[in-house]
Design a protein around this motif. Structure first.
Motif, PDB file in Angstrom:
ATOM      1  N   UNK A 173      -9.615  -9.016  -6.525  1.00 28.84           N
ATOM      2  CA  UNK A 173      -8.732  -8.618  -5.429  1.00 28.84           C
ATOM      3  C   UNK A 173      -7.990  -9.825  -4.894  1.00 28.84           C
ATOM      4  N   UNK A 174      -6.757  -9.591  -4.437  1.00 27.48           N
ATOM      5  CA  UNK A 174      -5.938 -10.630  -3.824  1.00 27.48           C
ATOM      6  C   UNK A 174      -5.573 -10.177  -2.421  1.00 27.48           C
ATOM      7  N   UNK A 175      -5.584 -11.114  -1.487  1.00 34.89           N
ATOM      8  CA  UNK A 175      -5.171 -10.834  -0.121  1.00 34.89           C
ATOM      9  C   UNK A 175      -4.365 -12.018   0.389  1.00 34.89           C
ATOM     10  N   UNK A 176      -3.659 -11.816   1.495  1.00 38.20           N
ATOM     11  CA  UNK A 176      -2.895 -12.904   2.100  1.00 38.20           C
ATOM     12  C   UNK A 176      -2.899 -12.735   3.602  1.00 38.20           C
ATOM     13  N   UNK A 177      -3.032 -13.847   4.315  1.00 34.27           N
ATOM     14  CA  UNK A 177      -2.916 -13.839   5.768  1.00 34.27           C
ATOM     15  C   UNK A 177      -2.245 -15.132   6.202  1.00 34.27           C
ATOM     16  N   UNK A 208      -8.429 -14.925  -3.325  1.00 29.82           N
ATOM     17  CA  UNK A 208      -8.880 -14.022  -4.367  1.00 29.82           C
ATOM     18  C   UNK A 208     -10.384 -13.839  -4.225  1.00 29.82           C
ATOM     19  N   UNK A 209     -10.889 -12.725  -4.704  1.00 33.72           N
ATOM     20  CA  UNK A 209     -12.324 -12.456  -4.666  1.00 33.72           C
ATOM     21  C   UNK A 209     -12.695 -11.585  -5.859  1.00 33.72           C
ATOM     22  N   UNK A 255       2.182 -21.359  -2.312  1.00 35.58           N
ATOM     23  CA  UNK A 255       1.076 -20.457  -2.005  1.00 35.58           C
ATOM     24  C   UNK A 255       1.596 -19.084  -1.617  1.00 35.58           C
ATOM     25  N   UNK A 256       2.439 -19.001  -0.597  1.00 37.65           N
ATOM     26  CA  UNK A 256       2.944 -17.709  -0.153  1.00 37.65           C
ATOM     27  C   UNK A 256       2.010 -17.043   0.822  1.00 37.65           C
ATOM     28  N   UNK A 257       2.559 -16.455   1.871  1.00 38.31           N
ATOM     29  CA  UNK A 257       1.746 -15.793   2.882  1.00 38.31           C
ATOM     30  C   UNK A 257       2.078 -14.317   3.015  1.00 38.31           C
ATOM     31  N   UNK A 258       2.998 -13.840   2.199  1.00 36.88           N
ATOM     32  CA  UNK A 258       3.316 -12.416   2.178  1.00 36.88           C
ATOM     33  C   UNK A 258       3.227 -11.901   0.748  1.00 36.88           C
ATOM     34  N   UNK A 259       2.600 -10.761   0.581  1.00 38.00           N
ATOM     35  CA  UNK A 259       2.574 -10.111  -0.723  1.00 38.00           C
ATOM     36  C   UNK A 259       3.807  -9.236  -0.818  1.00 38.00           C
ATOM     37  N   UNK A 281       0.826  -1.197   0.000  1.00 37.87           N
ATOM     38  CA  UNK A 281       0.000   0.000   0.000  1.00 37.87           C
ATOM     39  C   UNK A 281       0.868   1.258   0.000  1.00 37.87           C
ATOM     40  N   UNK A 282       1.950   1.187   0.770  1.00 40.66           N
ATOM     41  CA  UNK A 282       2.839   2.343   0.835  1.00 40.66           C
ATOM     42  C   UNK A 282       3.485   2.618  -0.511  1.00 40.66           C
ATOM     43  N   UNK A 283       3.682   1.561  -1.293  1.00 39.24           N
ATOM     44  CA  UNK A 283       4.276   1.728  -2.625  1.00 39.24           C
ATOM     45  C   UNK A 283       3.255   2.244  -3.636  1.00 39.24           C
ATOM     46  N   UNK A 284       2.004   2.376  -3.224  1.00 39.74           N
ATOM     47  CA  UNK A 284       0.976   2.847  -4.131  1.00 39.74           C
ATOM     48  C   UNK A 284       0.398   1.767  -5.024  1.00 39.74           C
ATOM     49  N   UNK A 285       0.762   0.531  -4.797  1.00 39.85           N
ATOM     50  CA  UNK A 285       0.261  -0.573  -5.608  1.00 39.85           C
ATOM     51  C   UNK A 285      -0.615  -1.471  -4.741  1.00 39.85           C
ATOM     52  N   UNK A 286      -1.916  -1.453  -4.965  1.00 37.56           N
ATOM     53  CA  UNK A 286      -2.842  -2.304  -4.214  1.00 37.56           C
ATOM     54  C   UNK A 286      -3.087  -3.589  -4.991  1.00 37.56           C
ATOM     55  N   UNK A 287      -3.274  -4.713  -4.294  1.00 33.42           N
ATOM     56  CA  UNK A 287      -3.500  -5.990  -4.981  1.00 33.42           C
ATOM     57  C   UNK A 287      -4.932  -6.120  -5.501  1.00 33.42           C
TER      58      UNK A 287
END
Length: 669
Positions: free
Chosen positions: A38-42, A48-49, A73-77, A20-26
């Motif tokens: 949209x993509x999220x990770x926890x 995805x949604x 899979x990955x847990x960090x964007x 978000x700080x980089x200005x790029x939202x997933x």
């Protein structure tokens, strides 16, 4: 390499804040702003949604791939990048020669422990969304895929209606089901749906290579997720450590016909790998085929053999005299006597009563394309051993089209739709391309748009075709009204339409005439003759067959439609329709237009504006319509001619199970 453990929730939140700080939202949004993915990770992994017009269509659904070596899979964007595409490209053939590819793209890099990097590449179009997995795993050469975690959590499962066939890794020749999504245990794709709010969509996949097909299957938690066809050892696929999967797609439209008019699947495939495509040309064809399914002819040599020299010459003459480019012969080659045994075929040597050299020479003399048929019976190793020699022989004879078949189980316990099957089908496509041969594949792997990349892959079966009307309960008119909205969303189909002898009376005299209004209200072919004609337009295939015995066409006034018809269209549009109820499609080939309409078991009258015609041009419209008594006599029809322009409106009157077909030929001064 051990399975990678999940990171803590704090690390994932930090990654999201970093992006978000980089200005790029997933998040990626369609060019018209209506659709977002949209993509999220926890700590539980990425999801995805999808939203449409601000309303949820798919709730957060799990992402990832499991292998023996690592959980991919990955847990960090770690990073998000956005880009856009807006281009037009042309294809040598297709529903539309000119295609626009307009989308926004997002690449999301997800990281877990170790050296695993997963990139999720997502695209949003005005007509849907798609994503695929791209990964690279250090420290090994090959990964064994054991599961794909992709989920499809519909926001309103009970209120969303679906149309699909059951999830089956061996065949697509199954009946469609109309079910609430909540009641679907498994389904193949395309998986078509309509939400309670009236939004239409379809789940499928694009660019399927070197990977098993995906079906949707409800897991133990009650969620619809991707299920991949396994290999005999239970592994889903063996892939390189650096790999790209097929696209997972969701087409979306406000109207049911928007799904048909979508080019999303094609746009997700790469441009043609065949530099010179001038030899790849759509065709109309007839052939020795329907008689075998009726039982009046057979594939093996003997008194009822269909593929004989005399019969071949007769079919070539008929094609030449009726503006038909190709003739297909099944049962021409040695080996059919082994059917049901070792499935041994010779793909080069003809039966003694089929003079291949003479037939090929006569076809060239009359300007007709000779088609060959290669049935494997599932014996893939033998077919692959002979493949190169067979293709070379066909090319020497001037044969440019091959119909292949895969009836029966694959040798070695392999499934038709497994990675093994996908690799084999692709091997045949690429071998055929080297020899300048087009393909018509029966019992295929489903179409996923590879015809853009390999345009010699012309058409496929992949659903219950016409032959089911010869020896089963047949295909209903409702089925035919579902076909364009489900199976045909994946690509062209060789349905083999156009039976004029609706009750087989001329082919099976001993059967007696089966009345249209019999004890069960059924006949052998559950349509009117006008609907059979309309199917040549509705069921798109660049290789389009007039499938009946040619004697049923000789001298028939309504066969004029097929003589006038052109399988090589430049433009197409599904004009109106509802899934399982009715359909109207128009196509243009050069200056000529063709229209096909069909209804289910209900009589129906539709009003169709002709605004798709060229303005300022007068056309002679030749209308092939149901007669007043077609409900009782399905072979009854009427032909009417009138002059029309783009400003006019056509009233389409159809009997139950009926249809209408129209040719629009420009009037030149």
């Amino acid at each position: 390499m051990k399975r990678i453990p999940l990171f803590a929730l704090l690390a994932s939140l930090c990654a999201l804040l970093f992006c978000s700080a980089c200005g790029e939202r997933p998040v990626v949004t369609s060019p018209d702003g209506r659709i977002t993915l949209s993509v999220a990770a926890d700590a539980d992994g990425p999801t995805w949604s999808v939203e449409v017009d601000g309303e949820p269509l798919l709730l957060p659904s799990r992402l990832g791939v499991e292998t023996r070596e690592a959980l991919i899979a990955g847990t960090q964007i770690a990073s998000v990048r956005h880009s856009s595409f807006d281009e037009e490209w042309t294809q040598p053939w297709g529903e539309n020669k000119l295609v626009r590819n307009h989308c926004n793209e997002m690449t999301v890099t997800l990281r877990g422990a170790g050296d695993v990097a997963l990139t999720l590449r997502a695209r949003a179009f005005d007509d849907g969304v798609a994503f695929r997995y791209e990964w690279s795993v250090a420290g090994c050469d090959t990964l064994a895929v054991t599961d794909e975690l992709t989920e499809f959590r519909f926001a309103d499962e009970p209120g969303t209606l679906s149309w699909s066939i059951p999830g089956n890794f061996e065949t697509y020749e199954l009946q469609y089901r109309e079910l609430p999504v909540a009641e679907v245990a498994d389904a193949n794709t395309p998986f078509t749906f309509r939400t309670a709010a009236g939004l239409y969509g379809s789940v499928h996949e694009a660019a399927l290579y070197d990977y098993p097909e995906m079906v949707l299957r409800r897991d133990s938690a009650g969620v619809l997720k991707a299920d991949l066809a396994p290999l005999p050892d239970g592994v889903k696929a063996y892939v390189p450590a650096t790999f790209t999967t097929p696209w997972r797609t969701v087409q979306i439209g406000r109207r049911a016909v928007d799904l048909i008019n979508s080019a999303l699947i094609l746009n997700l495939n790469e441009p043609s790998k065949i530099a010179d495509t001038s030899w790849i040309t759509p065709q109309k064809y007839v052939g020795v085929w329907w008689g075998m399914h009726l039982g009046t002819q057979v594939w093996t040599m003997g008194p009822r053999h269909g593929a004989t020299t005399a019969n071949a010459l007769r079919h070539i003459d008929f094609a030449a005299d009726n503006n038909i480019q190709g003739v297909l012969f099944e049962g021409w080659n040695q080996g059919w006597e082994n059917w049901g045994g070792n499935q041994h075929f010779d793909y080069v040597e003809p039966y003694a009563d089929f003079d291949l050299e003479r037939i090929a020479a006569y076809a060239r003399e009359r300007g007709v394309e000779l088609w060959m048929h290669a049935e494997t019976g599932g014996n893939i190793p033998e077919f692959e051993r002979q493949l190169e020699a067979a293709m070379q022989r066909y090319a020497e004879l001037g044969i440019r089209t091959l119909k292949t078949g895969y009836a029966g189980g694959f040798k070695g316990g392999y499934l038709h739709h497994s990675q093994y099957g996908v690799q084999h089908y692709q091997r045949v496509v690429e071998t055929a391309a080297r020899y300048g041969i087009m393909l018509d594949v029966h019992e295929p792997i489903k179409e996923t748009g590879i015809r853009r990349t390999w345009p010699n892959m012309m058409t496929r079966e992949g659903a219950r075709g016409m032959e089911w009307n010869a020896w089963s309960e047949g295909n209903s008119a409702e089925y035919l009204c579902m076909l364009p909205f489900v199976r045909l969303l994946s690509g062209p189909m060789d349905y083999t339409p156009g039976i004029f002898d609706i009750d087989y009376s001329r082919a099976k005299a001993d059967k007696g005439r089966i009345e249209w209004n019999g004890p069960n209200g059924d006949c052998c072919i559950k349509t009117t003759l006008a609907r059979q004609i309309a199917n040549w337009v509705i069921i798109y295939s660049p290789l389009q067959m007039a499938a009946d015995l040619i004697e049923n066409y000789e001298g028939h006034p309504a066969f004029r439609f097929f003589r006038d018809f052109d399988a090589d269209c430049d433009w197409s549009e599904a004009l109106q329709g509802e899934i399982g109820d009715y359909i109207v499609v128009a196509r243009r080939a050069g200056e000529r237009f063709f229209l096909g309409a069909g209804t289910n078991g209900e009589a129906r009258t539709l009003t169709q504006p002709l605004g798709f015609l060229q303005p300022g041009v007068r056309y002679t419209a030749t209308i092939y319509a149901d007669a007043a008594d077609s409900a009782a006599n399905p072979e009854a029809y009427r032909i009417e001619e009138r002059t029309v322009t783009a400003a006019d409106t056509l009233e389409i009157v159809m009997s139950a199970r009926g249809g209408q077909a129209v040719t629009f030929l420009p009037q030149h001064e």
